[in-house]
Design a protein around this motif. Structure first.
Motif, PDB file in Angstrom:
ATOM      1  N   GLN A  96      62.714  62.864 -28.658  1.00 20.61           N
ATOM      2  CA  GLN A  96      63.629  61.737 -28.512  1.00 20.61           C
ATOM      3  C   GLN A  96      63.838  61.387 -27.047  1.00 20.61           C
ATOM      4  OE1 GLN A  96      67.281  63.030 -30.339  1.00 20.61           O
ATOM      5  NE2 GLN A  96      68.005  64.050 -28.522  1.00 20.61           N
ATOM      6  N   LEU A  97      64.355  60.197 -26.840  1.00 15.08           N
ATOM      7  CA  LEU A  97      64.781  59.741 -25.524  1.00 15.08           C
ATOM      8  C   LEU A  97      66.290  59.602 -25.574  1.00 15.08           C
ATOM      9  CD1 LEU A  97      62.333  56.754 -25.115  1.00 15.08           C
ATOM     10  CD2 LEU A  97      62.050  59.032 -24.179  1.00 15.08           C
ATOM     11  N   HIS A  98      66.920  59.925 -24.471  1.00 13.80           N
ATOM     12  CA  HIS A  98      68.365  59.735 -24.397  1.00 13.80           C
ATOM     13  C   HIS A  98      68.635  58.833 -23.196  1.00 13.80           C
ATOM     14  CE1 HIS A  98      72.642  61.613 -24.237  1.00 13.80           C
ATOM     15  NE2 HIS A  98      72.650  60.365 -24.627  1.00 13.80           N
ATOM     16  N   VAL A  99      69.068  57.611 -23.484  1.00 16.67           N
ATOM     17  CA  VAL A  99      69.346  56.629 -22.448  1.00 16.67           C
ATOM     18  C   VAL A  99      70.855  56.568 -22.240  1.00 16.67           C
ATOM     19  CG1 VAL A  99      69.115  54.216 -21.758  1.00 16.67           C
ATOM     20  CG2 VAL A  99      67.352  55.284 -23.199  1.00 16.67           C
ATOM     21  N   THR A 100      71.272  56.753 -21.006  1.00 13.55           N
ATOM     22  CA  THR A 100      72.690  56.634 -20.668  1.00 13.55           C
ATOM     23  C   THR A 100      72.826  55.720 -19.453  1.00 13.55           C
ATOM     24  OG1 THR A 100      72.576  58.631 -19.298  1.00 13.55           O
ATOM     25  CG2 THR A 100      73.351  58.904 -21.564  1.00 13.55           C
ATOM     26  N   ALA A 101      73.908  54.978 -19.419  1.00 16.73           N
ATOM     27  CA  ALA A 101      74.160  54.106 -18.274  1.00 16.73           C
ATOM     28  C   ALA A 101      75.654  53.840 -18.153  1.00 16.73           C
ATOM     29  CB  ALA A 101      73.409  52.801 -18.407  1.00 16.73           C
ATOM     30  N   LYS A 102      76.109  53.784 -16.924  1.00 17.90           N
ATOM     31  CA  LYS A 102      77.482  53.374 -16.631  1.00 17.90           C
ATOM     32  C   LYS A 102      77.403  51.987 -16.010  1.00 17.90           C
ATOM     33  CE  LYS A 102      79.201  58.008 -15.788  1.00 17.90           C
ATOM     34  NZ  LYS A 102      79.756  58.922 -14.793  1.00 17.90           N
ATOM     35  N   LEU A 103      78.167  51.070 -16.566  1.00 23.74           N
ATOM     36  CA  LEU A 103      78.181  49.700 -16.088  1.00 23.74           C
ATOM     37  C   LEU A 103      79.474  49.431 -15.336  1.00 23.74           C
ATOM     38  CD1 LEU A 103      76.960  47.919 -19.350  1.00 23.74           C
ATOM     39  CD2 LEU A 103      75.571  48.733 -17.441  1.00 23.74           C
ATOM     40  N   GLY A 104      79.348  48.816 -14.190  1.00 23.92           N
ATOM     41  CA  GLY A 104      80.517  48.437 -13.412  1.00 23.92           C
ATOM     42  C   GLY A 104      81.259  47.287 -14.070  1.00 23.92           C
ATOM     43  N   PHE A 105      82.346  46.893 -13.467  1.00 23.23           N
ATOM     44  CA  PHE A 105      83.234  45.880 -14.035  1.00 23.23           C
ATOM     45  C   PHE A 105      82.513  44.577 -14.379  1.00 23.23           C
ATOM     46  CE2 PHE A 105      86.166  42.291 -13.416  1.00 23.23           C
ATOM     47  CZ  PHE A 105      87.040  42.543 -14.455  1.00 23.23           C
ATOM     48  N   LEU A 106      81.750  44.033 -13.441  1.00 25.24           N
ATOM     49  CA  LEU A 106      81.107  42.741 -13.681  1.00 25.24           C
ATOM     50  C   LEU A 106      80.045  42.818 -14.773  1.00 25.24           C
ATOM     51  CD1 LEU A 106      80.786  41.399 -10.025  1.00 25.24           C
ATOM     52  CD2 LEU A 106      82.424  40.719 -11.784  1.00 25.24           C
ATOM     53  N   LEU A 107      79.260  43.887 -14.786  1.00 26.61           N
ATOM     54  CA  LEU A 107      78.207  44.005 -15.795  1.00 26.61           C
ATOM     55  C   LEU A 107      78.728  44.473 -17.152  1.00 26.61           C
ATOM     56  CD1 LEU A 107      75.184  45.375 -13.776  1.00 26.61           C
ATOM     57  CD2 LEU A 107      75.545  43.079 -14.664  1.00 26.61           C
ATOM     58  N   SER A 108      79.940  44.990 -17.190  1.00 29.67           N
ATOM     59  CA  SER A 108      80.480  45.435 -18.483  1.00 29.67           C
ATOM     60  C   SER A 108      80.582  44.267 -19.461  1.00 29.67           C
ATOM     61  CB  SER A 108      81.834  46.121 -18.308  1.00 29.67           C
ATOM     62  OG  SER A 108      82.805  45.213 -17.822  1.00 29.67           O
TER      63      SER A 108
END
Length: 90
Positions: free
Chosen positions: A60-72
């Motif tokens: 499997q692949l595990h994709v994680t990302a944190k998005l800042g305020f504007l990109l949220s």
């Protein structure tokens, strides 16, 4: 801070899976102007307002990302594009 957390199964041999992850990163880079690089079996990516990784595991692949305020505000389209590319490559 909004986040993306996707687990995507795959059945590719390790070298093929790594090549496919590289292709996914290249598409995301072109589409969202992201920088990326490998750290072991983990591909880290970032741009202003986004920090994330694609962890390559045997099945499997595990994709994680944190998005800042504007990109949220764009979390849905970003996640949909990641899922579309994963489905296309895997």
């Amino acid at each position: 801070m909004a986040g993306i957390d996707i687990i995507h199964p795959h059945s590719l041999p390790p070298a093929d899976a790594r090549s496919a992850v590289e292709a996914v990163a290249k598409k995301l880079s072109e589409r969202f102007d992201m920088k990326y690089g490998w750290e072991g079996d983990r591909l880290n990516f970032s741009r202003s307002g986004v920090d994330g990784a694609i962890a390559l595991q045997p099945d499997q692949l595990h994709v994680t990302a944190k998005l800042g305020f504007l990109l949220s505000a764009m979390q849905g389209p970003i996640e949909a594009e990641i899922r579309r590319i994963l489905a296309e490559k895997f």
